[in-house]
Every structure is written in C-alpha cells, then in structure tokens.
Design a protein around this motif. Structure first.
Motif, mmCIF file in Angstrom:
data_model
loop_
_atom_site.group_PDB
_atom_site.id
_atom_site.type_symbol
_atom_site.label_atom_id
_atom_site.label_comp_id
_atom_site.label_asym_id
_atom_site.label_seq_id
_atom_site.Cartn_x
_atom_site.Cartn_y
_atom_site.Cartn_z
ATOM 1 N N THR A 43 21.892 -4.905 1.545
ATOM 2 C CA THR A 43 20.518 -4.682 1.116
ATOM 3 C C THR A 43 19.639 -5.880 1.483
ATOM 4 O OG1 THR A 43 20.949 -5.631 -1.044
ATOM 5 C CG2 THR A 43 21.202 -3.248 -0.836
ATOM 6 N N THR A 44 20.231 -7.049 1.745
ATOM 7 C CA THR A 44 19.422 -8.228 2.031
ATOM 8 C C THR A 44 19.416 -8.564 3.514
ATOM 9 O OG1 THR A 44 21.272 -9.724 1.725
ATOM 10 C CG2 THR A 44 19.948 -9.222 -0.227
ATOM 11 N N VAL A 45 20.112 -7.822 4.309
ATOM 12 C CA VAL A 45 20.268 -8.188 5.719
ATOM 13 C C VAL A 45 19.391 -7.317 6.609
ATOM 14 C CG1 VAL A 45 21.899 -8.104 7.641
ATOM 15 C CG2 VAL A 45 22.552 -9.186 5.494
ATOM 16 N N GLY A 46 18.700 -7.974 7.520
ATOM 17 C CA GLY A 46 18.031 -7.241 8.580
ATOM 18 C C GLY A 46 16.826 -6.435 8.155
ATOM 19 N N THR B 118 10.919 -18.326 18.786
ATOM 20 C CA THR B 118 11.149 -16.888 18.944
ATOM 21 C C THR B 118 12.265 -16.473 17.998
ATOM 22 O OG1 THR B 118 10.421 -16.918 21.247
ATOM 23 C CG2 THR B 118 11.804 -15.065 20.575
ATOM 24 N N VAL B 119 11.955 -15.504 17.146
ATOM 25 C CA VAL B 119 12.930 -15.042 16.147
ATOM 26 C C VAL B 119 12.971 -13.518 16.116
ATOM 27 C CG1 VAL B 119 12.743 -17.074 14.641
ATOM 28 C CG2 VAL B 119 11.161 -15.158 14.330
ATOM 29 N N SER B 120 13.962 -13.005 15.438
ATOM 30 C CA SER B 120 14.097 -11.554 15.291
ATOM 31 C C SER B 120 13.017 -11.010 14.354
ATOM 32 C CB SER B 120 15.481 -11.240 14.726
ATOM 33 O OG SER B 120 15.553 -9.886 14.340
ATOM 34 N N THR B 121 12.560 -9.801 14.622
ATOM 35 C CA THR B 121 11.646 -9.134 13.691
ATOM 36 C C THR B 121 12.378 -8.718 12.423
ATOM 37 O OG1 THR B 121 12.106 -7.030 14.771
ATOM 38 C CG2 THR B 121 10.134 -8.207 15.498
ATOM 39 N N ASN B 122 13.710 -8.645 12.495
ATOM 40 C CA ASN B 122 14.550 -8.269 11.354
ATOM 41 C C ASN B 122 15.594 -9.353 11.111
ATOM 42 O OD1 ASN B 122 13.358 -5.847 12.443
ATOM 43 N ND2 ASN B 122 14.766 -4.677 11.181
ATOM 44 N N PRO B 123 15.180 -10.543 10.697
ATOM 45 C CA PRO B 123 16.167 -11.627 10.572
ATOM 46 C C PRO B 123 17.233 -11.275 9.528
ATOM 47 C CG PRO B 123 14.097 -12.262 9.533
ATOM 48 C CD PRO B 123 13.846 -10.963 10.233
ATOM 49 N N VAL C 276 3.500 -20.182 3.212
ATOM 50 C CA VAL C 276 3.549 -21.547 3.759
ATOM 51 C C VAL C 276 3.816 -21.514 5.260
ATOM 52 C CG1 VAL C 276 4.858 -23.726 3.690
ATOM 53 C CG2 VAL C 276 4.251 -22.552 1.553
ATOM 54 N N GLY C 277 4.670 -20.606 5.717
ATOM 55 C CA GLY C 277 4.972 -20.535 7.146
ATOM 56 C C GLY C 277 6.208 -19.705 7.409
ATOM 57 N N ILE C 278 6.782 -19.940 8.576
ATOM 58 C CA ILE C 278 7.995 -19.235 8.967
ATOM 59 C C ILE C 278 9.019 -20.276 9.396
ATOM 60 C CG2 ILE C 278 7.143 -18.838 11.352
ATOM 61 C CD1 ILE C 278 8.695 -16.108 11.206
ATOM 62 N N MET C 279 10.259 -20.111 8.942
ATOM 63 C CA MET C 279 11.311 -21.073 9.260
ATOM 64 C C MET C 279 12.005 -20.683 10.566
ATOM 65 S SD MET C 279 10.776 -23.127 6.803
ATOM 66 C CE MET C 279 12.097 -24.287 7.170
ATOM 67 N N ALA C 280 12.805 -21.612 11.093
ATOM 68 C CA ALA C 280 13.436 -21.421 12.405
ATOM 69 C C ALA C 280 14.417 -20.252 12.436
ATOM 70 C CB ALA C 280 14.153 -22.703 12.820
ATOM 71 N N ASP C 281 14.841 -19.765 11.258
ATOM 72 C CA ASP C 281 15.743 -18.610 11.241
ATOM 73 C C ASP C 281 14.971 -17.295 11.106
ATOM 74 O OD1 ASP C 281 14.942 -18.904 8.632
ATOM 75 O OD2 ASP C 281 16.959 -19.181 7.799
ATOM 76 N N GLY C 282 13.646 -17.380 11.112
ATOM 77 C CA GLY C 282 12.834 -16.163 11.082
ATOM 78 C C GLY C 282 12.420 -15.713 9.696
ATOM 79 N N PHE C 283 12.909 -16.401 8.653
ATOM 80 C CA PHE C 283 12.511 -16.025 7.292
ATOM 81 C C PHE C 283 11.222 -16.748 6.912
ATOM 82 C CE2 PHE C 283 17.244 -15.362 6.795
ATOM 83 C CZ PHE C 283 17.163 -13.980 6.702
ATOM 84 N N LEU C 284 10.346 -16.017 6.224
ATOM 85 C CA LEU C 284 9.091 -16.601 5.763
ATOM 86 C C LEU C 284 9.361 -17.545 4.603
ATOM 87 C CD1 LEU C 284 6.853 -13.365 5.712
ATOM 88 C CD2 LEU C 284 6.961 -15.123 7.514
#
Ligand SMILES: [Zn+2]
Ligand SMILES: [Zn+2]
Length: 265
Positions: free
Chosen positions: A38-41, A111-116, A193-201
């Motif tokens: 439920t928390t992935v992707g 560049t990160v996934s739209t579904n991290p 605040v922003g977006i982290m290098a793993d694609g999560f806000l």
C-alpha cells in the motif's frame, strides 16, 4: 580491474531484477507484504510541482519519469545576495557569512520516478545536494564536510532561510527561522519544502490532513498519508522532523533516504 568491476555491477543488476521479479510473484500469495504494497509506487501528486518557483525550476514529465532542473537561485531575500541585488538584506540571524554569494552558473538536475517506491534498504545521504527545494535551492543534510556535523560556528553562518554559501553554491541545511523577513519558507507548518533525491516529497513539520505534527513518522521523517496536494490519496512523503537538532535549529533532513536515490548533478 575495470572489466571485473562492471561484471560485478552487471551481476548485482541481474540479481536485483531477479529479486524483484520473484518478489512480485510472491505478492499475490504472501500476506506479509500487504502493508508494504500500500505504500509502494503511489504516484507523486502532480499539483505539488505547482509550488516550485518557476523562475528557478523547470519540471518536465517524460513517461514514468519527472525531471526537476534548477539554477539554484531563490525567490527570497538573503544577506548572501550581492549587495546590489534587490533581494539583498542585512543579516537578521546570521552572525558571520561564508564566502561567496548567490548566483553564478549553477544548475541542479534530478530525474526520479513518477511513482517512487520504498526500497528494501535505506540509503545514507552524502555531501552535496540531497534534494531540491520549492525555491530551487538545493537541500543539504546535517553535515558540513566529511565527519563534520553542523556545529555552533556553522549555525552562525545560516541566514533566516537556514542556508549559507559553499563551494557548490547557496544551499539549505536547516528549517527557516520565524522572523518577519521570512514570507515564503516553511516554518513549523504544512508547506511543501521540496523533493528529495529518491523522488519523495518533503513537507514542513505539520501534516495538512492533521493540521499538526504527525506522530507516526519513521526514522527519516516519512509516513504514508494524504496531503494538500493528493486529493485524499495516501502516499509516502517526508516531513521535517519536529526535533531540535542543535540548540534551536531543526535539520531539514538528517536521516537516510527510504527510496532509491538518483544523483543530483
Ligand atoms: Zn553547507
Ligand atoms: Zn504527512
């Protein structure tokens, strides 16, 4: 040596592919992975990107990837501007300034996934940019050099934005200060605040759906809930952890990344 190195990497790649394939096959029958599923992707809500300073940041979408490019130039006042710049102000919290000023030829691309997705193993952050903030300024972790945590003399160089200048330009380490000059940055609120290098806000200390500090955060400040951008949909995101790091300062992000980080170059 070079060949064997590449060969090892290829092997790791193969085993990872194999692992994720077999894991997916197991998911249908294994109840233990249900909570994880439920928390992935879950897709990052696109409206969050409207919060980014469009003078500095360009966001582009290509299939299942999002690219965030920034020139690192913020849209708020600072004593780190050249004195001739309209956004220059006298220091309001900084006691001393690091060398260098805002500007120059900087660029940061992520560049990160739209579904991290959450990774099975978290990743320590390194020196340099670990995320890109809504103003376009890069987010740094809680260290100022190899084995050098943020200490008192470093705190004294932060402007009200929680930033100072370094060899790679102007960057944020800590939450912004609650001063009248601060009109755009998150301070003990639910702002993005922003977006982290793993694609999560990453959001401020409060979660919009609670109107308060969340109490279910993991060690990195992450949890799964809706936000003001997700239209009721739960997705994994970080918060600034509501804990003093040193004196009265609060680190923006001092933990490990829970997803798979891309490099910011
Ligand atoms: Zn620094
Ligand atoms: Zn939240």
């Amino acid at each position: 040596m070079k060949h064997s190195k590449y060969f090892t990497i290829a092997l790791i790649g193969l085993s990872l592919t194999f692992f994720s394939c077999s894991k997916n096959d197991d998911d249908d029958t294994d109840d233990d992975t249900e909570a994880e599923e439920t928390t992935v992707g879950v897709a990052t809500p696109v409206s969050a990107f409207d919060e980014f300073n469009s003078d500095a940041v360009t966001v582009s979408f290509d299939g299942d990837e999002i690219t965030i490019e920034s020139n690192g130039v913020p849209n708020h006042t600072s004593p780190y501007w050249e004195e001739t710049n309209p956004l220059y102000i006298e220091p309001v919290v900084a006691v001393a300034l690091t060398p260098g000023r805002i500007g120059g030829d900087r660029s940061f691309t992520l560049t990160v996934s739209t579904n991290p997705a959450l990774a099975t193993v978290s990743s320590a952050t390194g020196l340099g940019p670990i995320g890109i903030s809504v103003t376009g300024v890069p987010i740094f972790n809680d260290t100022e050099g190899p084995n050098r945590p943020i200490e008192e003399q470093i705190v004294e160089t932060f402007d009200y934005a929680g930033a100072h200048n370094g060899p790679s330009g102007y960057h944020y380490h800590v939450e912004s200060y609650d001063v009248p000059e601060n009109t755009v940055l998150s301070h003990d609120d639910e702002k993005l605040v922003g977006i982290m290098a793993d694609g999560f806000l990453i959001y401020g200390r409060k979660c919009d759906v609670l109107g308060d500090h969340p109490t279910d955060l993991d060690v990195s400040g992450g949890h799964t809930s809706a936000t003001q951008h997700s239209d009721g949909v739960d997705f994994y995101h970080y918060h600034i952890i509501n804990e003093f790091y040193l004196g009265t300062i609060i680190a923006l992000f001092a933990g490990n990344l829970q997803g798979t980080p891309s490099s910011i170059f």
